[in-house]
Design a protein around this motif. Structure first.
Motif, short mmCIF file in Angstrom:
data_model
loop_
_atom_site.label_atom_id
_atom_site.label_comp_id
_atom_site.label_asym_id
_atom_site.label_seq_id
_atom_site.Cartn_x
_atom_site.Cartn_y
_atom_site.Cartn_z
N ASP A 69 -27.84 -18.45 -32.20
CA ASP A 69 -28.50 -17.49 -31.21
C ASP A 69 -27.47 -16.30 -30.74
O ASP A 69 -28.06 -15.21 -30.16
N SER A 70 -26.42 -16.18 -31.19
CA SER A 70 -25.76 -15.00 -31.17
C SER A 70 -26.23 -13.88 -31.60
O SER A 70 -26.46 -13.59 -32.86
N GLU A 123 -34.61 -16.89 -20.44
CA GLU A 123 -33.72 -18.33 -20.59
C GLU A 123 -34.01 -19.35 -21.67
O GLU A 123 -34.88 -19.21 -22.48
N LYS A 124 -32.99 -19.85 -21.81
CA LYS A 124 -32.92 -21.11 -22.98
C LYS A 124 -32.19 -22.26 -22.50
O LYS A 124 -30.88 -22.04 -21.96
N LEU A 183 -39.33 -9.06 -32.45
CA LEU A 183 -40.17 -9.67 -31.07
C LEU A 183 -39.69 -10.95 -31.12
O LEU A 183 -39.70 -11.92 -32.00
N LEU A 184 -38.94 -11.48 -29.91
CA LEU A 184 -38.73 -12.69 -29.36
C LEU A 184 -40.08 -13.35 -28.90
O LEU A 184 -40.33 -14.49 -29.14
N LEU A 185 -40.34 -12.66 -27.63
CA LEU A 185 -41.61 -13.11 -26.82
C LEU A 185 -41.87 -12.07 -26.11
O LEU A 185 -41.46 -10.99 -26.06
N SER A 197 -42.99 -17.44 -24.75
CA SER A 197 -42.08 -18.55 -25.25
C SER A 197 -41.85 -18.44 -26.75
O SER A 197 -42.84 -18.16 -27.49
N ASN A 198 -40.84 -18.76 -27.10
CA ASN A 198 -40.59 -18.81 -28.77
C ASN A 198 -39.09 -19.24 -29.10
O ASN A 198 -38.08 -19.12 -28.35
N LYS A 199 -38.93 -20.12 -30.02
CA LYS A 199 -37.58 -20.79 -30.44
C LYS A 199 -36.94 -21.09 -29.31
O LYS A 199 -35.74 -21.25 -29.55
N GLY A 200 -37.43 -21.77 -28.35
CA GLY A 200 -36.69 -22.42 -27.29
C GLY A 200 -36.44 -21.53 -26.18
O GLY A 200 -35.86 -21.77 -25.03
#
Lengths: 112, 117
Positions: free
Chosen positions: A84-85, A76-77, A46-48, A58-61
Motif C-alpha cells: 500500500d506504500s 481508512e484501511k 482511481l482508488l474509490l 470502497s476498494n481493496k480494503g
C-alpha cells in the motif's frame, strides 16, 4: 472556488496498522469525491469514489464516507500492507464543472 | 490500447526551446484533460476538451502554453520558449461525457516528465 485539503505526510506505519488519511473540501453545491493513488513510477489510479452525501466508496480494503456535514472524505484501511506504500490524493469534481481539483497528496510508507 | 498513453515519457529541454507533448486518450472518451503536477504537489488543471472543442483553458499559466485536439482524439500540449518553472510532470486524463458517467471519473496516463535546464 473549490479546494481540497488533506493531511500532510509522510505517514509511516507498520504492516497491519490502521490507516486514516484526512481529507476535507470546500465546494459549491454537491461535488463528487474521489481518492486516487499513485504507486512509485506509475500514473494516478482511481482508488474509490462517492457521488452523494453518506455514500461510502470502497476498494481493496480502503473505505471513505462522503460526509456533507463535516465536508470530509477521510480514507481508512483496517490493516495496511507494504504494497500500500504510495501517494494518496483526495480530489473533487464540482457539480457544474468538468475538471478535478486535487489535494497536495499524502505519502504513505508501510514498513514490514 | 486499453489505457491513456502519453509520449514522450521524459523530456529534457534547454531553456527557450519549444516542446510538444502527446496524449492518446481511451477510445470513445470524448472528454480530455491536461494537468500539471509539480514535484511533491497534486495535479493542477490546465485545460479541457470535449471532442475537438477546447471548452476551458482557464488553467493555462501563460500564453506560452497551447493545446489542441484537432480531430477529437489525440491531443498535443505545446509549450513555447520553455522556462525552468515549467519543469513538472504533465498528465493527460480522459473520461466519458458527464451525461454518461455521473461522477465523471477520469483515467490518467503515466505522464510526461519535463525538465527544463
Amino acid at each position: 472556488g473549490n479546494s481540497v485539503t488533506q493531511m500532510e505526510g509522510p505517514v509511516t506505519l507498520s504492516e497491519e496498522a490502521f490507516l486514516t488519511i484526512n481529507c476535507t473540501y470546500t465546494a459549491t453545491g454537491y461535488p463528487s469525491l474521489f481518492w486516487y493513488v499513485q504507486y512509485p513510477g506509475e500514473g494516478l489510479q482511481l482508488l474509490l469514489k462517492a457521488t452523494k452525501a453518506d455514500d461510502k466508496g470502497s476498494n481493496k480494503g480502503f473505505e471513505a464516507t462522503y460526509r456533507k456535514e463535516t465536508t470530509s472524505f477521510h480514507l481508512e484501511k483496517g490493516s495496511v500492507q507494504v504494497s500500500d506504500s504510495a501517494v494518496y490524493f483526495c480530489a473533487l469534481r464540482g457539480p457544474y464543472g468538468q475538471n478535478f481539483v486535487f489535494g497536495p497528496g499524502t505519502r504513505l510508507s508501510v514498513l514490514p | 490500447g486499453a489505457g491513456v498513453s502519453q509520449s514522450p515519457r521524459y523530456k529534457v529541454a534547454k531553456r527557450g526551446q519549444d516542446v510538444a507533448l502527446r496524449c492518446d486518450p481511451i477510445s470513445g472518451h470524448v472528454s480530455l484533460f491536461w494537468y500539471q503536477q509539480a514535484l511533491g504537489q497534486g495535479p493542477e488543471f490546465l485545460t479541457y476538451f470535449q471532442n475537438e472543442a477546447q471548452l476551458d483553458k482557464s488553467g493555462l499559466p501563460s500564453d506560452r502554453f497551447f493545446a489542441e485536439r484537432p480531430e477529437g482524439s489525440v491531443s498535443t500540449l505545446k509549450i513555447q520558449r520553455t522556462q525552468q518553472e515549467d519543469s513538472a510532470v504533465y498528465l493527460c486524463a480522459s473520461s466519458l461525457p458527464r451525461r454518461l458517467a455521473a461522477s465523471g471519473e477520469q483515467y490518467f496516463g503515466p505522464g510526461t516528465r519535463l525538465t527544463v535546464t
